[in-house]
Structure formats: structure tokens, C-alpha cells
Design a protein around this motif. Structure first.
Motif, mmCIF file in Angstrom:
data_model
loop_
_atom_site.group_PDB
_atom_site.id
_atom_site.type_symbol
_atom_site.label_atom_id
_atom_site.label_comp_id
_atom_site.label_asym_id
_atom_site.label_seq_id
_atom_site.Cartn_x
_atom_site.Cartn_y
_atom_site.Cartn_z
ATOM 1 N N LYS A 1 0.826 -1.197 0.000
ATOM 2 C CA LYS A 1 0.000 0.000 0.000
ATOM 3 C C LYS A 1 0.869 1.260 0.000
ATOM 4 N N ALA A 2 1.998 1.149 0.674
ATOM 5 C CA ALA A 2 2.836 2.322 0.834
ATOM 6 C C ALA A 2 3.574 2.692 -0.445
ATOM 7 N N ALA A 3 3.716 1.728 -1.342
ATOM 8 C CA ALA A 3 4.542 2.005 -2.518
ATOM 9 C C ALA A 3 3.676 2.092 -3.755
ATOM 10 N N PRO A 4 3.503 3.302 -4.298
ATOM 11 C CA PRO A 4 2.631 3.446 -5.453
ATOM 12 C C PRO A 4 3.110 2.628 -6.646
ATOM 13 N N GLU A 5 4.434 2.512 -6.779
ATOM 14 C CA GLU A 5 4.949 1.775 -7.937
ATOM 15 C C GLU A 5 4.441 0.342 -7.963
ATOM 16 N N ALA A 6 4.246 -0.196 -6.786
ATOM 17 C CA ALA A 6 3.888 -1.610 -6.710
ATOM 18 C C ALA A 6 2.601 -1.908 -7.462
ATOM 19 N N SER A 7 1.663 -0.964 -7.446
ATOM 20 C CA SER A 7 0.374 -1.244 -8.053
ATOM 21 C C SER A 7 0.284 -0.701 -9.479
ATOM 22 N N LYS A 8 1.340 -0.077 -9.928
ATOM 23 C CA LYS A 8 1.294 0.582 -11.222
ATOM 24 C C LYS A 8 1.518 -0.432 -12.336
ATOM 25 N N LEU A 9 0.621 -0.439 -13.290
ATOM 26 C CA LEU A 9 0.754 -1.333 -14.434
ATOM 27 C C LEU A 9 1.840 -0.760 -15.340
ATOM 28 N N SER A 10 2.923 -1.505 -15.514
ATOM 29 C CA SER A 10 4.026 -0.946 -16.295
ATOM 30 C C SER A 10 3.860 -1.285 -17.766
ATOM 31 N N LEU A 11 4.532 -0.473 -18.569
ATOM 32 C CA LEU A 11 4.527 -0.647 -20.014
ATOM 33 C C LEU A 11 5.034 -2.042 -20.363
ATOM 34 N N ASP A 12 6.087 -2.471 -19.674
ATOM 35 C CA ASP A 12 6.660 -3.791 -19.940
ATOM 36 C C ASP A 12 5.636 -4.899 -19.706
ATOM 37 N N GLN A 13 4.913 -4.786 -18.569
ATOM 38 C CA GLN A 13 3.876 -5.773 -18.272
ATOM 39 C C GLN A 13 2.862 -5.869 -19.404
ATOM 40 N N VAL A 14 2.433 -4.680 -19.895
ATOM 41 C CA VAL A 14 1.435 -4.663 -20.966
ATOM 42 C C VAL A 14 1.963 -5.390 -22.196
#
Lengths: 454, 454
Positions: free
Chosen positions: A6-19
Motif C-alpha cells: 500500500k505504501a509504494a505506489p509503484e507496486a500497483s502501477k501497471l508498467s509498459l513492460d507488463q502490458v
């Protein structure tokens, strides 16, 4: 979700690589799930980073409820390419969910036939709002405003305001206050939510509202709107007509979008690039656009060549001049670009005026003289080591000094003149400047050589 | 004030011209009056647009109550020049009114002895906050946070919250919600003011708070902070440590300042200029800074000259080559800069990744080939008109095509390589690119000419 996540916004961010990976694996269910949890602003970023085919695949996976906001975040070119593939009904459904200022911006850029068919299908209320927006010139506050304003009358108590607010399930984004109007709808001031929360509820709105909270005239230039928001730390501001009638409001996110667009324009304009350009546009479209800029540059390159052409006899006799001449032009171009960039930025920030123009010009020319003399000595020495010809060294020293002074003077003068002629210096300043430094550089170097060395 | 005046923000704005005129007329009373009504952000803009002497005059006219905020808005260099003239007590008085993040930023840039004497005089509380801020690396969320957070416990009712808020005369700027913590101070979520106003006051905070409202880890890079704010349309966000303990909050105005700084860096870095540079810095300071950049450029210019120097025999025999060679280099430089600018911007926006890198590179090289062939034909024709030598025309056509393809490939490759080497492409990309296009341009043109025309 653990606390760390919860504390780390990056953790939940859908990255370009993932897509890219999920598209590759055709794991559409998983991707759809992740896309649903992604903010429309980020969906727009992801779409803009996709080559055309993958972009369409991704767009089809985005749920309809996200489409409207995502479209509003996209740059013109990418948005138009997606809209062209959509059914008119889909576009209308999206349009009705958009802020009216985003809709106005989008609809203006669409081909006429799509635009008409959308406008016809809009609800009367939205179409009316849209027409109001479009009645103002592009680049003015009137175009930036949205209609999601909560207004209160100035003669009611805070208790009434509180009861009124309870009727809302949620307040619109960027609502830091309510717009206070009188009986006739004229803007009176802003009632901050802070005030509603902290003050006694028996007080009247007019007693506690912030009447210093200025409204923005709908015809105000959007650049001035950004300055206004930055100076007063506004989150939202009322827009009024010349009679002080409340028309709508501008939100800080629209201001941030303008700031971004201005920065992109300053950066990309000087390369003849359009800040709305799609990084993944078809090759042919991009080629066409860039070719114009290369054509303009070719004219200035031939001008420089023509200057050199006047001295072919000299070059024929002293071939070392041909070797050294690009140095003179290049040093002038670099020094001039520095002054030019500072001047253009100063103009954009309204920092240059008749009161300090001459001070600045004198300063830049002084820098040109100092740097000119310094590098003249260095370059003269290096040339002497190379060709062992004192004449050539003296001539190049003189030419460097002349060109660096000319560069400084042009770096100040060109944007000031363009600004007065109402031509955007961010677009054409650099081309004109390098033309000057090329011509002055080649002419002073080869001209002095012809006069003194032949 | 009439309604019209209230409606137009420009009407009340103190313009730079007015300041110059009032200083000229020595009408200090009137100026002081106008300055008092001016926002600190605008005062900073005015100060930055003043030559040194007038700047000091103006600074002396600004009231002490405005000094702290004005200092926070100024760029490093201007701020330091003003602080050096201030009494230590004055600086401390200003420091104690600043947001701790602004203070941390300011104090880091000050000379050591001034810094120490200020730190000693600060109150214990402020010094402690300052030390927390400074314990995080520059450019992280921990450095951006301020301490003006209003927190509430998750197990109280909204009624308690309302009563608690009434104890405040006013809420801090950019307070769109209260940070919810548990007994131990761990971050739980955000209670939006909207919610406080619209929901039933018997509900518990934990029932209505937004637990999706993510906090930012203090070690997050500031660029990611800006993306985060933009995506989620935040006005303020909590900052936590790795254990989810609430440390402070970041406000949208700090984010806007970073956006501005990033834009300035992208624009000015490529000219070797520092975005913190004072437009009105002393000539000597500016000369020193710019001279470094000219020196770097000189190395690349001599590299290009050295390439030309390998072909002096060829130039001696065909002088037309000396006339035409700048055209080849110049066209390559322009085309390459376009690709470079797009690539650097794409990288800054996190739009380029392994999934689309090759697509992009192929696209840019295709554009290079198309534009190369197009302009090769045009330039070959113009050269033939000028020199009527088919050999020269064919050689320049080939050289233009080669250089535009090399330019496109370098425009993509250079920033990607620099990024991987952790060198900022915005700073050095353009210099390296033009070195490549100069070298490839001169070498292909003069090399082909030597091979085919001699």
C-alpha cells in the motif's frame, strides 16, 4: 494487500513492460483486470507508448466506463486515430461523460463529418455548454472552463450550505470551495470548504466568504491563467464574463496540462516538431511533417554555401581555410543558442521588458566579447600548432571574436524582433540564429583571409 | 473596486514595467503599498527580472512578513545573492516561517558558515523536522514533504472530526483531506473533506475514509511523485517510511515546481545552461559557466575539422566540395536533432521500453531513408545547377542519404545508451549527436568524392 504494498505506489502501477508481455502472451483476461484498476491518465500514457497495432488491441481491452476519461487525457493525434475506429454511438457515450472543456478541445480537432454526427446526438444541455465553450477563442480561459460548479447564494447561513452539501453523494474533483453568487448569478467570491468546516454554522455566507478570491475573465489568455493559479495557489477558480456573471470554473489539472503543453512546445518547437505528434505515427505522416523543416533548413544551408562560394579563389589557394571554417561557424552557433534559449525563456516568463532589455543585451554582448577573446586565443594557438601559419591564426582569432559577439547580439535581438512581429520565437528563432552565425562566421573568416592572406 | 476590476486578475497585477517606472521615479511609498498587495510568487518573479542593483532596492522595499515565502519561490542563485546581504537574524526569522521542505532546499544551497549560523538559531522543533528532511536523498519524496499535516485517528466518528476541525482557525493550504492514522501513527488512508461534509456524522472514520488513497514511500524518486499526482489527480498525499509510518505530506504546488524544473532542465540542459541560472547574474559568473560548454563544443568542432583535414588533397583539386560540405553536415544535424528530441522526451515520460524500442528505431530509420532519398534528389539537382558536375551531384546525393540514416539511428541510439550508462541525455545528447552527424557527413561526402571523383 500488505502494508508495504500500500505504501509504494509503484507496486500497483501497471508498467509498459507488463502490458507488452501480457499482449504477447495473449493473456487478455489478466490484462483487462489490471487495466480496470488503472487510472485513465495512466491508460492514456500506456496507449501513447504503443505502436499502432498493439494500441488498437489495448484500446479494445479498456472498459467502456474508462473510455471517456482516457480519451480526454490523450494527445490529439492518438485520440483521433482511436476515434476513427470507434462507432459513432460509442464516441457519443464517451463524449457525454467528459468535462465540457475536454469535449470542446476534442471535438475541434475531429474531421467535420464525425464532429457533426457527434454534436447532433449530444443531449441539449451538453450541447449548450459546448457551444458556450466554443464561443470563446482557443487559448482563452473560456475554453478551459468546465461546468461542474457548485454554487451557493450569499444570503444563506453555513448551516444551509452544509445541508445542501449533504444532498451530494460526492463533490466534483478539485472542489476546494463553492462559488458564491447573488440572486442574479453574479459572482461574489468563494466559500472555501475550510471555512464551512471551521466556522460557526449560524454565520451567513457573505460574512465568511473570501471576496478577495478573484474570478478569471473568460477572455483571459490561458498563459495568464497559469500564472494566476501559480501565484495564488488556487485549486479551482471561477470564470466570469465581462459583467461578472459566473460562467464556469477552471480546475488545477487543466492548468497543469497547459504547463505541460507549454514546456513541450518550447522543447519541440525549436526542432520543427509538433508537441501533439504521436511518437508512433505512421512513417509517411511523420516523414511529411519533418520534411518541411528539413526544407527550411536547406534554404539556410544553401545560403551559407553561397557565402562560401564567394571565396572559392581563396579556398583554392589556402586549403587550410576549408578545414578550419566549420569551427568558426560552430562556435558561433553554440554561443548564440545559449543566449537565444535564455531570452526566449525570459520572454515566456514575462521577465524581459523595456526596463531591463538593454541591461541584458549589454550583459550578453559582454559575455560574447570575453568568451570570444578567450576562445580566440585558444583556437589561434591550436591552429598554429596544426598549420604553423601565423596569418591563419590571426584571421581565425578575429573571426571567432566577431562571430561570438554577433551571436550574442542576435541571440537577444532575434527573439525580441520576432515577438514584436507576433511570430513565435520558440518555433523559428533557432533557424534564424544559426543562419546568422553561419553567414557571419564564414564571411568574417574567409573575408578576412581574402583581404589579409592573399 | 468595481466589479469589472474584481473580475480581471490582470487589473490588480503589479507589472514589471510599473516597478521599473516607480523605482525610476523613486516613488517608494507607492511601490511599497503595491508590493504589499502582491503575492510572494509574483514578488519572486519580479525580483528575478531585475538587474542586481535594482533587485536589492526592490528587496529592501518588500515587507518582512512577505520575505519568507518570497525566498521560497526564488531560484537558488537569486536567493543566495539576496541572503548574503541579509542579517543572520532576518534569515532565521524568514526560515522559521517557511515550509520545512523549502527550508531544506534553501539551506542545502547556502555557504557552510551561513548555514550553520542559521541552523543553530532555529527552534528545536523546526530543526528536528529539517534534519528528518535532510536525512533523505535529494530528489526523493522525503525531501519534498512538509509537516503541516492534520491527522485523525481511524476509530473516531465524523462528529469528533468536525469538532476537532473547528479548533483550527484555518486549515493549511492544499488540505483536501485529513491523514488517517492508527494508534501507533501508521498510515491508514485519507479522509477527504468532501466526505466529512457529505456523510452522516455518526459514521466512524474507518468506515468512510479512502483506504485506496495510497501514500508515497519517502524514498520514491521525485519524478515518480509527479507521475503519481498527475495520474490520481491528487492535491496532497501522505509520505510514509518503509514501515508505513506517517512522516509528512506532499502538496501539489511542490509537484508543479518539479514539473517546471524538469521542463527547464530539458530546455536549457541541451545548451549547457543551468536551469537555476540567474538571468541577471554578473557577467563573470555567466561567462565562466558558458565557457565550459564552448570548450566541450570546441573539441567536437576540431574533431570535425580533423576529418576534413584528411581530405585536403581532394579539396585542393575540387573546391566545390568545400562549398557544399556544410550542407551535408547541417541536414544530418537537423534530422538527427528531431529524432533525438523525440527520444529524450519519450524516455522522460517512460514511454520507451524494450517492447517498443525496435519498432521506434525502425520507424525513425525508415523516415531517415525516405527523407534522405527525397532531399538527396533535391540537393543533387541544385548542386548540378550550380556546378554542372554530375559526379559531384551523385556523391552529395549518396552522402546526404547516408548521413540522414546515420542521424536517425544515432538520434535513437545515443539517448538509449546514455540512459543505460546513467548519464542524463538531456545534457550531453545533442553534442554527441552533432559530432556524429558532422563526422559522418564530412567523411561520407569527402570520402566518396576522393574515391569516385579523383
Amino acid at each position: 494487500m500488505t502494508e508495504q504494498e500500500k505504501a509504494a505506489p509503484e507496486a500497483s502501477k501497471l508498467s509498459l513492460d507488463q502490458v507488452f508481455i501480457l499482449l504477447e502472451q495473449q493473456d487478455y483476461d489478466q490484462l483487462r483486470l489490471l487495466l480496470d484498476q488503472t487510472h485513465p491518465g495512466q491508460l492514456a500514457d500506456l496507449l501513447e507508448a504503443m505502436p499502432p497495432k498493439k494500441r488498437r488491441q489495448l484500446w479494445d481491452l479498456i472498459s467502456e466506463s474508462q473510455e471517456a476519461e482516457t480519451l480526454a487525457f490523450l494527445h490529439d493525434e492518438v485520440r483521433n486515430s482511436l476515434i476513427e475506429e470507434m462507432q459513432p454511438e460509442e464516441v457519443v457515450a464517451a463524449a457525454e461523460q467528459m468535462d465540457v472543456n475536454d469535449l470542446a478541445y476534442m471535438i475541434e480537432e475531429l474531421p467535420e463529418h464525425i464532429r457533426q454526427s457527434i454534436e447532433e446526438k449530444l443531449s441539449d444541455e451538453i450541447r449548450e455548454h459546448l457551444e458556450t465553450n466554443l464561443s470563446f477563442e482557443e487559448g482563452t480561459a473560456g475554453r478551459l472552463m468546465s461546468q461542474d460548479v457548485i454554487t451557493v447564494r450569499n444570503d444563506v447561513t453555513l448551516e444551509v450550505v452544509l445541508r445542501y452539501l449533504k444532498l451530494h453523494e460526492d463533490l466534483p474533483e478539485y472542489t476546494d470551495g463553492l462559488m458564491v453568487i447573488d440572486r442574479e448569478g453574479f459572482y461574489q467570491g468563494k466559500l472555501l470548504l475550510n471555512t464551512v468546516l471551521t466556522r460557526n454554522k449560524n454565520l451567513l455566507v457573505k460574512e465568511v466568504m473570501n471576496s478577495q478570491h478573484q474570478a478569471i475573465l473568460a477572455t483571459t489568455d490561458e498563459h495568464d491563467v497559469t500564472l494566476f493559479f501559480e501565484q495564488f495557489h488556487f485549486i479551482s477558480a471561477a470564470v466570469v464574463d465581462e459583467n461578472n456573471l459566473l460562467l464556469g470554473r477552471i480546475k488545477l489539472d487543466d492548468v497543469i496540462q497547459i504547463l505541460r503543453a507549454e514546456a513541450d512546445h518550447a522543447l519541440m518547437g525549436r526542432e520543427g516538431l509538433d508537441e501533439e505528434e504521436d511518437l508512433f505515427a505512421p512513417v509517411i505522416n511523420s516523414t511529411k511533417r519533418r520534411t518541411v523543416w528539413l526544407g527550411i533548413n536547406l534554404i539556410t544551408a544553401f545560403l551559407a554555401a553561397w557565402v562560401i562560394g564567394m571565396y572559392t579563389d581563396t579556398l583554392d589557394k589556402i586549403v587550410a581555410l576549408a578545414v578550419l571554417m566549420p569551427i568558426v561557424a560552430s562556435m558561433g552557433g553554440i554561443a548564440g543558442s545559449q543566449t537565444l534559449t535564455l531570452t526566449i525563456r525570459g520572454l515566456a516568463l514575462d521577465q524581459i521588458t523595456s526596463g531591463n532589455r538593454f541591461w541584458l543585451a549589454r550583459k550578453e554582448v559582454m559575455i560574447g566579447i570575453l568568451n570570444g577573446m578567450l576562445w580566440a586565443v585558444v583556437i589561434a594557438f591550436l591552429s598554429w600548432v596544426w598549420f604553423q601559419d601565423a596569418g591563419i591564426s590571426l584571421v581565425i582569432a578575429a573571426a571567432i571574436t566577431i562571430n561570438l559577439i554577433a551571436a550574442a547580439a542576435s541571440g537577444i535581438a532575434i527573439p525580441l524582433i520576432l515577438e514584436r512581429m507576433r511570430i513565435d520565437p520558440a518555433l523559428s528563432g533557432a533557424v534564424i540564429l544559426t543562419t546568422v552565425t553561419d553567414v557571419v562566421g564564414f564571411m568574417s573568416f574567409l573575408g578576412l583571409a581574402t583581404y589579409f592572406l592573399l
